[in-house]
Write a protein that holds these residues in place. Structure first.
Motif, PDB file in Angstrom:
ATOM      1  N   ALA A   1      -8.649  -6.224  -0.477  1.00 53.02           N
ATOM      2  CA  ALA A   1      -8.475  -5.271  -1.567  1.00 53.02           C
ATOM      3  C   ALA A   1      -7.561  -5.888  -2.613  1.00 53.02           C
ATOM      4  O   ALA A   1      -6.445  -6.327  -2.304  1.00 53.02           O
ATOM      5  N   GLY A   2      -8.025  -5.923  -3.842  1.00 54.59           N
ATOM      6  CA  GLY A   2      -7.236  -6.507  -4.917  1.00 54.59           C
ATOM      7  C   GLY A   2      -7.096  -5.580  -6.110  1.00 54.59           C
ATOM      8  O   GLY A   2      -7.885  -4.642  -6.297  1.00 54.59           O
ATOM      9  N   LEU A   3      -6.068  -5.834  -6.916  1.00 58.77           N
ATOM     10  CA  LEU A   3      -5.842  -5.148  -8.184  1.00 58.77           C
ATOM     11  C   LEU A   3      -5.800  -6.217  -9.265  1.00 58.77           C
ATOM     12  O   LEU A   3      -5.323  -7.328  -9.034  1.00 58.77           O
ATOM     13  N   PHE A   4      -6.292  -5.895 -10.454  1.00 55.98           N
ATOM     14  CA  PHE A   4      -6.206  -6.894 -11.519  1.00 55.98           C
ATOM     15  C   PHE A   4      -5.710  -6.293 -12.823  1.00 55.98           C
ATOM     16  O   PHE A   4      -5.716  -5.076 -13.017  1.00 55.98           O
ATOM     17  N   SER A   5      -5.250  -7.175 -13.682  1.00 52.50           N
ATOM     18  CA  SER A   5      -4.714  -6.777 -14.979  1.00 52.50           C
ATOM     19  C   SER A   5      -5.247  -7.725 -16.042  1.00 52.50           C
ATOM     20  O   SER A   5      -5.357  -8.933 -15.810  1.00 52.50           O
ATOM     21  N   GLU A   6      -5.588  -7.179 -17.189  1.00 50.14           N
ATOM     22  CA  GLU A   6      -6.075  -7.989 -18.309  1.00 50.14           C
ATOM     23  C   GLU A   6      -4.999  -8.026 -19.390  1.00 50.14           C
ATOM     24  O   GLU A   6      -4.779  -7.038 -20.091  1.00 50.14           O
ATOM     25  N   TRP A   7      -4.336  -9.168 -19.495  1.00 50.01           N
ATOM     26  CA  TRP A   7      -3.321  -9.322 -20.542  1.00 50.01           C
ATOM     27  C   TRP A   7      -3.987  -9.911 -21.780  1.00 50.01           C
ATOM     28  O   TRP A   7      -4.732 -10.889 -21.696  1.00 50.01           O
ATOM     29  N   ARG A   8      -3.715  -9.302 -22.921  1.00 45.07           N
ATOM     30  CA  ARG A   8      -4.278  -9.791 -24.177  1.00 45.07           C
ATOM     31  C   ARG A   8      -3.151 -10.059 -25.170  1.00 45.07           C
ATOM     32  O   ARG A   8      -2.199  -9.272 -25.266  1.00 45.07           O
TER      33      ARG A   8
ATOM     34  N   ARG B   1       0.398   1.486  -9.973  1.00 48.52           N
ATOM     35  CA  ARG B   1      -0.356   2.730 -10.107  1.00 48.52           C
ATOM     36  C   ARG B   1      -1.491   2.589 -11.122  1.00 48.52           C
ATOM     37  O   ARG B   1      -2.613   3.050 -10.882  1.00 48.52           O
ATOM     38  N   GLY B   2      -1.213   1.954 -12.244  1.00 48.10           N
ATOM     39  CA  GLY B   2      -2.246   1.783 -13.271  1.00 48.10           C
ATOM     40  C   GLY B   2      -3.429   0.956 -12.779  1.00 48.10           C
ATOM     41  O   GLY B   2      -4.580   1.412 -12.832  1.00 48.10           O
ATOM     42  N   PRO B   3      -3.202  -0.273 -12.287  1.00 44.58           N
ATOM     43  CA  PRO B   3      -4.321  -1.062 -11.768  1.00 44.58           C
ATOM     44  C   PRO B   3      -5.047  -0.399 -10.604  1.00 44.58           C
ATOM     45  O   PRO B   3      -6.274  -0.472 -10.510  1.00 44.58           O
ATOM     46  N   PHE B   4      -4.303   0.273  -9.718  1.00 46.85           N
ATOM     47  CA  PHE B   4      -4.954   0.935  -8.588  1.00 46.85           C
ATOM     48  C   PHE B   4      -5.884   2.047  -9.077  1.00 46.85           C
ATOM     49  O   PHE B   4      -6.949   2.291  -8.512  1.00 46.85           O
ATOM     50  N   THR B   5      -5.486   2.707 -10.146  1.00 40.77           N
ATOM     51  CA  THR B   5      -6.271   3.811 -10.678  1.00 40.77           C
ATOM     52  C   THR B   5      -7.471   3.334 -11.491  1.00 40.77           C
ATOM     53  O   THR B   5      -8.531   3.972 -11.472  1.00 40.77           O
ATOM     54  N   HIS B   6      -7.336   2.189 -12.172  1.00 42.71           N
ATOM     55  CA  HIS B   6      -8.372   1.798 -13.138  1.00 42.71           C
ATOM     56  C   HIS B   6      -8.981   0.406 -12.956  1.00 42.71           C
ATOM     57  O   HIS B   6     -10.098   0.181 -13.438  1.00 42.71           O
ATOM     58  N   THR B   7      -8.296  -0.512 -12.322  1.00 40.43           N
ATOM     59  CA  THR B   7      -8.814  -1.894 -12.268  1.00 40.43           C
ATOM     60  C   THR B   7      -8.643  -2.477 -10.867  1.00 40.43           C
ATOM     61  O   THR B   7      -7.689  -3.208 -10.589  1.00 40.43           O
ATOM     62  N   ARG B   8      -9.600  -2.179 -10.009  1.00 41.64           N
ATOM     63  CA  ARG B   8      -9.590  -2.698  -8.644  1.00 41.64           C
ATOM     64  C   ARG B   8     -10.644  -3.799  -8.511  1.00 41.64           C
ATOM     65  O   ARG B   8     -11.648  -3.811  -9.229  1.00 41.64           O
ATOM     66  N   CYS B   9     -10.413  -4.701  -7.570  1.00 40.05           N
ATOM     67  CA  CYS B   9     -11.317  -5.830  -7.409  1.00 40.05           C
ATOM     68  C   CYS B   9     -11.363  -6.266  -5.952  1.00 40.05           C
ATOM     69  O   CYS B   9     -10.588  -5.793  -5.121  1.00 40.05           O
ATOM     70  N   LEU B  10     -12.279  -7.172  -5.651  1.00 38.08           N
ATOM     71  CA  LEU B  10     -12.395  -7.777  -4.327  1.00 38.08           C
ATOM     72  C   LEU B  10     -11.940  -9.221  -4.408  1.00 38.08           C
ATOM     73  O   LEU B  10     -12.255  -9.929  -5.375  1.00 38.08           O
TER      74      LEU B  10
ATOM     75  N   ALA C   1       0.815  -1.209   0.000  1.00 37.54           N
ATOM     76  CA  ALA C   1       0.000   0.000   0.000  1.00 37.54           C
ATOM     77  C   ALA C   1       0.850   1.262   0.000  1.00 37.54           C
ATOM     78  O   ALA C   1       0.500   2.266  -0.632  1.00 37.54           O
ATOM     79  N   GLU C   2       1.988   1.209   0.700  1.00 47.11           N
ATOM     80  CA  GLU C   2       2.827   2.398   0.854  1.00 47.11           C
ATOM     81  C   GLU C   2       3.423   2.884  -0.467  1.00 47.11           C
ATOM     82  O   GLU C   2       3.755   4.062  -0.597  1.00 47.11           O
ATOM     83  N   SER C   3       3.580   1.999  -1.437  1.00 52.65           N
ATOM     84  CA  SER C   3       4.208   2.390  -2.706  1.00 52.65           C
ATOM     85  C   SER C   3       3.273   2.202  -3.893  1.00 52.65           C
ATOM     86  O   SER C   3       3.720   2.193  -5.037  1.00 52.65           O
ATOM     87  N   ILE C   4       1.986   2.099  -3.637  1.00 49.76           N
ATOM     88  CA  ILE C   4       1.044   1.756  -4.695  1.00 49.76           C
ATOM     89  C   ILE C   4       0.913   2.853  -5.754  1.00 49.76           C
ATOM     90  O   ILE C   4       0.583   2.585  -6.906  1.00 49.76           O
ATOM     91  N   LEU C   5       1.194   4.092  -5.363  1.00 52.68           N
ATOM     92  CA  LEU C   5       1.142   5.190  -6.327  1.00 52.68           C
ATOM     93  C   LEU C   5       2.513   5.545  -6.884  1.00 52.68           C
ATOM     94  O   LEU C   5       2.615   6.351  -7.819  1.00 52.68           O
ATOM     95  N   ASP C   6       3.550   4.952  -6.342  1.00 60.39           N
ATOM     96  CA  ASP C   6       4.909   5.278  -6.761  1.00 60.39           C
ATOM     97  C   ASP C   6       5.430   4.383  -7.879  1.00 60.39           C
ATOM     98  O   ASP C   6       6.300   4.798  -8.651  1.00 60.39           O
TER      99      ASP C   6
END
Length: 260
Positions: A165-172, A93-102, A83-88
């Motif tokens: 609290a989760g973050l996700f990524s969609e790889w295509r 930073r990308g998933p935290f800003t746009h793709t969060r999940c439970l 959490a401490e470096s999630i924006l750094d």
């Protein structure tokens, strides 16, 4: 950190607890008592078209969408996001800003990081000072063998499922790639609270139900939900010994939840 967790709730209980919309036809979700990185697990996110919460399977260990080949990425470095470096860090930073999940679960495991201390007894909500009564100077011990350290499970006092609290990524796949699409996730961690600190200095971020909608849907970049990335209240958790065989990924079953 969070390296193992368990889920005993079935798909219906999870759908009801987290207000998930209609489940996909034929969707099966057997219990899993020893969930490890690189396995496919249920994740809750908001469906972009309907706006409803959906339950889908993703692989634990986030793979950045920009990777050319996901098989070459070391996912064990991305099972947890601090959490401490999630924006750094761009990877978070990308998933935290746009793709969060439970991440739905019934509890997580943690190993005692100070094996020289006596094994603590179970702690219930409202109890404090896990090692407060220890008077004798702990004996020096050599590095414990794999699987020899005590392991504990952390759950809600009533045994109900809860969410991390989760973050996700969609790889295509790129043009010409034979690799199938891959959705992956990471669990956000923060500093320990009073109940987890004697065991480990970090813990996963546990979200309150009142914050689920904000975590899933609030994408105003000027006010990201950083304030939700805090330790959960100690008196709202229960810690009890678990089976040391959890350390072996091939060990599974309800006996993992009991000390042995």
């Amino acid at each position: 950190m969070c390296g193992r967790y368990y889920r005993r709730s079935d798909k219906q209980r999870i759908a009801e607890a987290f207000k998930v919309g209609k489940l996909p036809p034929g969707f099966e979700l057997p219990p899993d008592y020893n969930i490890a990185p690189s396995t496919f697990q249920p994740v809750i996110r908001t469906d972009r078209e309907s706006g409803e919460r959906e339950l889908i399977m993703m692989r634990w260990g986030l793979v950045p969408a920009k990777m050319a080949d996901p098989d070459e990425f070391k996912i064990f470095s991305t099972t947890n996001a601090r959490a401490e470096s999630i924006l750094d860090k761009p990877i978070w930073r990308g998933p935290f800003t746009h793709t969060r999940c439970l991440i739905p679960l019934d509890g997580f495991y943690e190993w005692l990081q100070r094996p020289s201390l006596p094994q603590p007894s179970p702690i219930e909500p409202g109890e404090h000072g896990l090692f407060g009564d220890i008077q004798a100077k702990p004996k020096q011990s050599s590095k414990p063998k794999a699987g020899s350290r005590p392991v504990y499970k952390f759950e809600m006092p009533d045994g109900a499922p809860y969410a991390l609290a989760g973050l996700f990524s969609e790889w295509r796949p790129r043009k010409g790639s034979s690799h199938p699409p891959l959705d992956t996730f990471s669990i956000v961690t923060t500093g320990a609270n009073e109940i987890t600190d004697p065991i480990h200095d970090r813990m996963p971020v546990i979200l309150h139900p009142r914050d689920y909608d904000r975590w899933l849907n609030d994408y105003h970049e000027s006010r990201p939900p950083i304030d939700l990335l805090r330790p959960y209240e100690s008196d709202g958790m229960r810690m009890t010994p678990a089976n040391r065989l959890v350390g072996n990924v091939r060990s599974n079953g309800p006996e993992m939840l009991n000390s042995a």
